[in-house]
Design a protein around this motif. Structure first.
Motif, PDB file in Angstrom:
ATOM      1  N   GLU A 200       0.812  -1.208   0.000  1.00 35.24           N
ATOM      2  CA  GLU A 200       0.000   0.000   0.000  1.00 35.24           C
ATOM      3  C   GLU A 200       0.849   1.263   0.000  1.00 35.24           C
ATOM      4  N   GLN A 201       2.070   1.184   0.515  1.00 36.61           N
ATOM      5  CA  GLN A 201       2.918   2.367   0.608  1.00 36.61           C
ATOM      6  C   GLN A 201       4.285   2.062   0.019  1.00 36.61           C
ATOM      7  N   SER A 221      -2.810  -2.507  -5.137  1.00 33.88           N
ATOM      8  CA  SER A 221      -3.247  -2.095  -3.799  1.00 33.88           C
ATOM      9  C   SER A 221      -2.582  -0.798  -3.368  1.00 33.88           C
ATOM     10  N   LYS A 223      -1.583   2.685  -2.360  1.00 35.17           N
ATOM     11  CA  LYS A 223      -2.375   3.859  -1.978  1.00 35.17           C
ATOM     12  C   LYS A 223      -1.518   5.116  -1.833  1.00 35.17           C
ATOM     13  N   HIS A 224      -0.241   4.926  -1.465  1.00 27.62           N
ATOM     14  CA  HIS A 224       0.621   6.071  -1.179  1.00 27.62           C
ATOM     15  C   HIS A 224       1.960   5.891  -1.885  1.00 27.62           C
ATOM     16  N   THR A 241      -4.831   4.314 -11.476  1.00 23.21           N
ATOM     17  CA  THR A 241      -4.481   3.737 -10.177  1.00 23.21           C
ATOM     18  C   THR A 241      -5.464   4.207  -9.111  1.00 23.21           C
ATOM     19  N   SER A 242      -5.349   3.572  -7.935  1.00 27.56           N
ATOM     20  CA  SER A 242      -6.189   3.941  -6.790  1.00 27.56           C
ATOM     21  C   SER A 242      -5.381   4.718  -5.756  1.00 27.56           C
ATOM     22  N   LEU A 243      -4.369   5.462  -6.210  1.00 27.47           N
ATOM     23  CA  LEU A 243      -3.542   6.244  -5.303  1.00 27.47           C
ATOM     24  C   LEU A 243      -4.390   7.258  -4.526  1.00 27.47           C
ATOM     25  N   ILE A 244      -4.089   7.367  -3.228  1.00 29.00           N
ATOM     26  CA  ILE A 244      -4.719   8.374  -2.385  1.00 29.00           C
ATOM     27  C   ILE A 244      -3.790   9.570  -2.214  1.00 29.00           C
TER      28      ILE A 244
END
Length: 456
Positions: A200-201, A221, A223-224, A241-244
């Motif tokens: 995720e990171q 997956s 996110k960061h 992408t699903s980057l936050i």
């Protein structure tokens, strides 16, 4: 208690359960936890039950002064460690390609124990980061080069093929990966993204081997994503992408961002960043489709900014709640030149201004300016880091006292933002004390009772 005329102290700690003792050991540094093995038979291997292995030998009291000493220490500890799973594994020391075999064996050790967080800082004894600056060659530029480029020795380059032995179980448990001053290529990053289903990171800092970076795929997956101070990087492309959150800081590059519907936290710092080129013309347009969805925006403007910029150049950031501006306040620059950008954020709640100390002892006696009048209806917190008592800083605070009708708190930090967490902080102690006195004399009488003033 008293026994036959003598006082006998009872060992209450050793009577605690093993789970409680391991929890206590987890709060110590790794060296301290290992040292408890001499306390008695029960303590001898108790430390091997902790699930966080942090090999940080950068503290001033540590006796490890060379790479071979550090390698010997890590190998010795891992040789005694028997727990089958660990949560975190961290390497922090100044190492290069001469330690390749040892580093690869440590990575395999961590992966065979289902590590969830892996962190490698191979310039661990270099205590600070700073972005290059033409106007601060004596400090910022030197610090950045020492951090991202290191010495003349060859940077360790991560090669996943060399870590894959018959006992290697892969990266299927890895969630957080931090690679600082580690050579890494696009191919290795692609391998991590394809073979770490829970990742995720991802943070890559100071790699001299990364030339291009491409991240895509809605099934990831991730996110960061953080990519900073990679001096050879030329090209970054991120899409579908699903980057936050995404952070980029470094030299000017070709940057392409497309279809990141969940991106709400953006950090951009470009080598010669300012509110003119290249930030406005080359970089903000790349995010034109996602600017309206941002909630947190951080801009590194280390080389200063244009004093007068029309507000029409800034897109309206209607969802932005927090704005962080890292600026180079050179002497008596006009901080009010930032207000057109701030005014483009109508629902802003938190504003942070961070400044390195440059010419802080030069205090202009000019009259106070007034910025563009704008009612900040939602701004509640104003934080200024590196406040030195210059007129440009005082008038910036006064601008928001006058215009931010919902302001609840003003936080002033007078410490040097470049060296405050390093051994060099004490050298600026006298300047810091002067800055603190100036902040108190300037602001305590001007801030109304309805606003909480905090001066650190």
């Amino acid at each position: 208690m008293e026994k036959r005329g003598k006082f006998v102290s009872e060992d209450y700690i050793s009577n605690l359960s093993s789970e409680t003792l391991v929890s206590i050991l987890s709060q110590l540094t790794l060296r301290e936890a290992v040292a408890t093995s001499i306390l008695g038979r029960r303590w001898r291997y108790l430390w091997t039950s902790i699930t966080i292995l942090d090999f940080d030998a950068t503290k001033a009291t540590d006796t490890i002064e060379s790479g071979p000493m550090y390698v010997k220490w890590v190998d010795h500890v891992l040789g005694q460690y028997e727990v089958s799973t660990i949560n975190e594994f961290r390497i922090s020391f100044d190492l290069d390609q001469n330690s390749t075999h040892a580093i690869n064996s440590w990575i395999e050790f961590a992966m065979t124990r289902e590590v969830q967080r892996l962190e490698m800082d191979l310039l661990g004894r270099r205590p600070y980061n700073a972005l290059s600056s033409k106007r601060c060659r004596s400090k910022c530029k030197r610090l950045w080069r020492s951090q991202s480029c290191g010495c003349s020795s060859e940077q360790f380059c991560l090669n996943l093929l060399s870590t894959r032995t018959p006992t290697f179980c892969g990266f299927k448990f890895l969630k957080d990966l931090y690679l600082k001053n580690v050579g890494i290529t696009q191919e290795v990053i692609e391998y991590f993204l394809a073979n770490c289903p829970k990742l995720e990171q991802l943070s890559v800092c100071g790699s001299r081997h990364l030339v291009k970076l491409r991240v895509s795929g809605s099934s990831l997956s991730l996110k960061h994503l953080e990519v900073v101070y990679c001096t050879c990087l030329k090209y970054v492309e991120i899409f579908d992408t699903s980057l936050i959150s995404f952070k980029y800081a470094g030299l000017e590059i070709d940057l392409f961002i497309k279809n990141v519907p969940l991106l709400v936290d953006l950090y951009i710092g470009v080598g010669n960043g300012n509110l003119g080129r290249p930030l406005l013309n080359d970089y903000l347009p790349q995010f034109s489709r996602c600017l309206s969805q941002l909630q947190v925006l951080t801009l590194e403007l280390i080389d200063g900014f244009v004093d007068e910029i029309g507000s029409k150049l800034f897109p309206r950031l209607k969802n932005l709640k927090k704005l962080v501006l890292e600026v180079g306040a050179w002497g008596e620059d006009n901080l009010l030149g930032l207000t057109p950008l701030i005014n483009a954020c109508p629902y802003l709640q938190i504003l942070e201004l961070k400044m390195p100390w440059i010419n802080v002892q030069d205090h202009d006696t000019r009259k106070m300016r007034r910025g563009i009048k704008c009612r900040h209806k939602y701004l509640k917190v104003l934080e200024i880091y590196g406040y030195a008592g210059r007129m440009c800083e005082f008038e910036f605070v006064m601008h928001f006292i006058r215009n931010a009708v919902a302001l609840e708190k003003i936080l002033i930090d007078p410490r040097d933002q470049i060296v405050k967490r390093t051994p060099f902080a004490s050298a600026n102690l006298k300047i810091e004390q002067t800055a603190r006195r100036l902040a108190e004399s300037q602001l305590e009488a001007m801030v109304p009772p309805s606003i909480q003033l905090v001066i650190l």
